[in-house]
Motif scaffolding. Sequence first.
Motif, PDB file in Angstrom:
ATOM      1  N   THR A 143      13.765   0.993  -0.622  1.00  0.00           N
ATOM      2  CA  THR A 143      12.513   1.724  -0.817  1.00  0.00           C
ATOM      3  C   THR A 143      12.241   1.929  -2.309  1.00  0.00           C
ATOM      4  O   THR A 143      11.132   1.675  -2.787  1.00  0.00           O
ATOM      5  CB  THR A 143      12.565   3.086  -0.092  1.00  0.00           C
ATOM      6  OG1 THR A 143      12.727   2.834   1.304  1.00  0.00           O
ATOM      7  CG2 THR A 143      11.309   3.898  -0.331  1.00  0.00           C
ATOM      8  N   GLN A 151       9.035   0.428  -4.342  1.00  0.00           N
ATOM      9  CA  GLN A 151       8.080   1.344  -4.965  1.00  0.00           C
ATOM     10  C   GLN A 151       7.860   1.001  -6.430  1.00  0.00           C
ATOM     11  O   GLN A 151       6.768   1.182  -6.961  1.00  0.00           O
ATOM     12  CB  GLN A 151       8.539   2.790  -4.808  1.00  0.00           C
ATOM     13  CG  GLN A 151       8.373   3.289  -3.392  1.00  0.00           C
ATOM     14  CD  GLN A 151       9.000   4.649  -3.169  1.00  0.00           C
ATOM     15  OE1 GLN A 151       9.960   5.033  -3.830  1.00  0.00           O
ATOM     16  NE2 GLN A 151       8.459   5.374  -2.196  1.00  0.00           N
ATOM     17  N   THR A 182       2.327  -4.383   8.436  1.00  0.00           N
ATOM     18  CA  THR A 182       3.509  -3.517   8.356  1.00  0.00           C
ATOM     19  C   THR A 182       4.782  -4.347   8.425  1.00  0.00           C
ATOM     20  O   THR A 182       4.868  -5.283   9.208  1.00  0.00           O
ATOM     21  CB  THR A 182       3.513  -2.496   9.513  1.00  0.00           C
ATOM     22  OG1 THR A 182       2.284  -1.773   9.502  1.00  0.00           O
ATOM     23  CG2 THR A 182       4.675  -1.519   9.389  1.00  0.00           C
ATOM     24  N   ASN A 216       3.846  -0.673   4.280  1.00  0.00           N
ATOM     25  CA  ASN A 216       2.472  -0.953   4.686  1.00  0.00           C
ATOM     26  C   ASN A 216       1.841  -1.835   3.607  1.00  0.00           C
ATOM     27  O   ASN A 216       1.952  -1.526   2.417  1.00  0.00           O
ATOM     28  CB  ASN A 216       1.667   0.333   4.845  1.00  0.00           C
ATOM     29  CG  ASN A 216       2.244   1.206   5.930  1.00  0.00           C
ATOM     30  OD1 ASN A 216       2.933   2.176   5.631  1.00  0.00           O
ATOM     31  ND2 ASN A 216       2.009   0.861   7.167  1.00  0.00           N
ATOM     32  N   THR A 217       1.195  -2.924   4.040  1.00  0.00           N
ATOM     33  CA  THR A 217       0.576  -3.864   3.111  1.00  0.00           C
ATOM     34  C   THR A 217      -0.917  -3.946   3.358  1.00  0.00           C
ATOM     35  O   THR A 217      -1.429  -3.410   4.344  1.00  0.00           O
ATOM     36  CB  THR A 217       1.166  -5.281   3.293  1.00  0.00           C
ATOM     37  OG1 THR A 217       0.744  -5.801   4.556  1.00  0.00           O
ATOM     38  CG2 THR A 217       2.679  -5.284   3.182  1.00  0.00           C
ATOM     39  N   VAL A 226       0.834  -1.199   0.000  1.00  0.00           N
ATOM     40  CA  VAL A 226       0.000   0.000   0.000  1.00  0.00           C
ATOM     41  C   VAL A 226       0.873   1.255   0.000  1.00  0.00           C
ATOM     42  O   VAL A 226       0.592   2.211  -0.708  1.00  0.00           O
ATOM     43  CB  VAL A 226      -0.935   0.003   1.239  1.00  0.00           C
ATOM     44  CG1 VAL A 226      -1.716   1.286   1.332  1.00  0.00           C
ATOM     45  CG2 VAL A 226      -1.855  -1.209   1.208  1.00  0.00           C
ATOM     46  N   LYS A 227       1.969   1.232   0.779  1.00  0.00           N
ATOM     47  CA  LYS A 227       2.799   2.427   0.941  1.00  0.00           C
ATOM     48  C   LYS A 227       4.203   1.992   1.361  1.00  0.00           C
ATOM     49  O   LYS A 227       4.362   1.028   2.107  1.00  0.00           O
ATOM     50  CB  LYS A 227       2.173   3.317   2.009  1.00  0.00           C
ATOM     51  CG  LYS A 227       2.891   4.611   2.293  1.00  0.00           C
ATOM     52  CD  LYS A 227       2.140   5.382   3.379  1.00  0.00           C
ATOM     53  CE  LYS A 227       2.931   6.588   3.810  1.00  0.00           C
ATOM     54  NZ  LYS A 227       2.308   7.244   4.960  1.00  0.00           N
ATOM     55  N   VAL A 228       5.208   2.736   0.908  1.00  0.00           N
ATOM     56  CA  VAL A 228       6.598   2.480   1.289  1.00  0.00           C
ATOM     57  C   VAL A 228       7.252   3.799   1.663  1.00  0.00           C
ATOM     58  O   VAL A 228       7.153   4.771   0.918  1.00  0.00           O
ATOM     59  CB  VAL A 228       7.395   1.830   0.127  1.00  0.00           C
ATOM     60  CG1 VAL A 228       8.809   1.501   0.564  1.00  0.00           C
ATOM     61  CG2 VAL A 228       6.704   0.591  -0.406  1.00  0.00           C
ATOM     62  N   ASP A 229       7.909   3.826   2.828  1.00  0.00           N
ATOM     63  CA  ASP A 229       8.616   5.019   3.296  1.00  0.00           C
ATOM     64  C   ASP A 229       9.994   4.625   3.816  1.00  0.00           C
ATOM     65  O   ASP A 229      10.206   3.483   4.220  1.00  0.00           O
ATOM     66  CB  ASP A 229       7.863   5.689   4.455  1.00  0.00           C
ATOM     67  CG  ASP A 229       6.667   6.484   3.999  1.00  0.00           C
ATOM     68  OD1 ASP A 229       6.768   7.165   2.964  1.00  0.00           O
ATOM     69  OD2 ASP A 229       5.633   6.414   4.672  1.00  0.00           O
TER      70      ASP A 229
END
Length: 159
Positions: free
Chosen positions: A146, A150, A131, A101-102, A89-92
């Motif tokens: 990262t 992405q 996570t 975040n998955t 969902v998101k990568v930081d």
Amino acid sequence: MRKKDRHELIKKLILENPIRNQGELMEYLLEYQVSATQATISRDIRDLKIIKTIDESGNPRFELFQERKTPTEDDDIKRLIRMSNDVIVKVDTVQFMTIVNTLPDNAHLLASVLDDLSSELIVATMASFDTIIIISRTPDDAQKVTTFLQDPTQSSIFK
């Protein structure tokens, strides 16, 4: 019921029914007179590599993660790319860590794939429900991880 038989039944149920969570899976199993604890079902889900995806209606649904019987490293990287597209969902990046975040209940599977492939940029992974914390040696290494997560088709962190 033996573990192998329970696993076969779980696969059948997931292929034939829109099962959205462990509770629903346990209810379906009870219809077949199979009683199992939540911990057992969690282990079965991990063993069978069941992931949670979003169906065409936007609802969560268990699905069997498809893979070959004897994957090569190249196959594993392709599996990671497919899985990344499906569950991330998101990568930081935070200093020397990559935070991923998955979709719910998929972090441990993605972390397992990353661990299996082994990259010198990844020292360790820790996964929870949705996570993953990926620890690298340096902030630069974490940024490379990262960038890869992405868009895994543009670069590789595995040699």
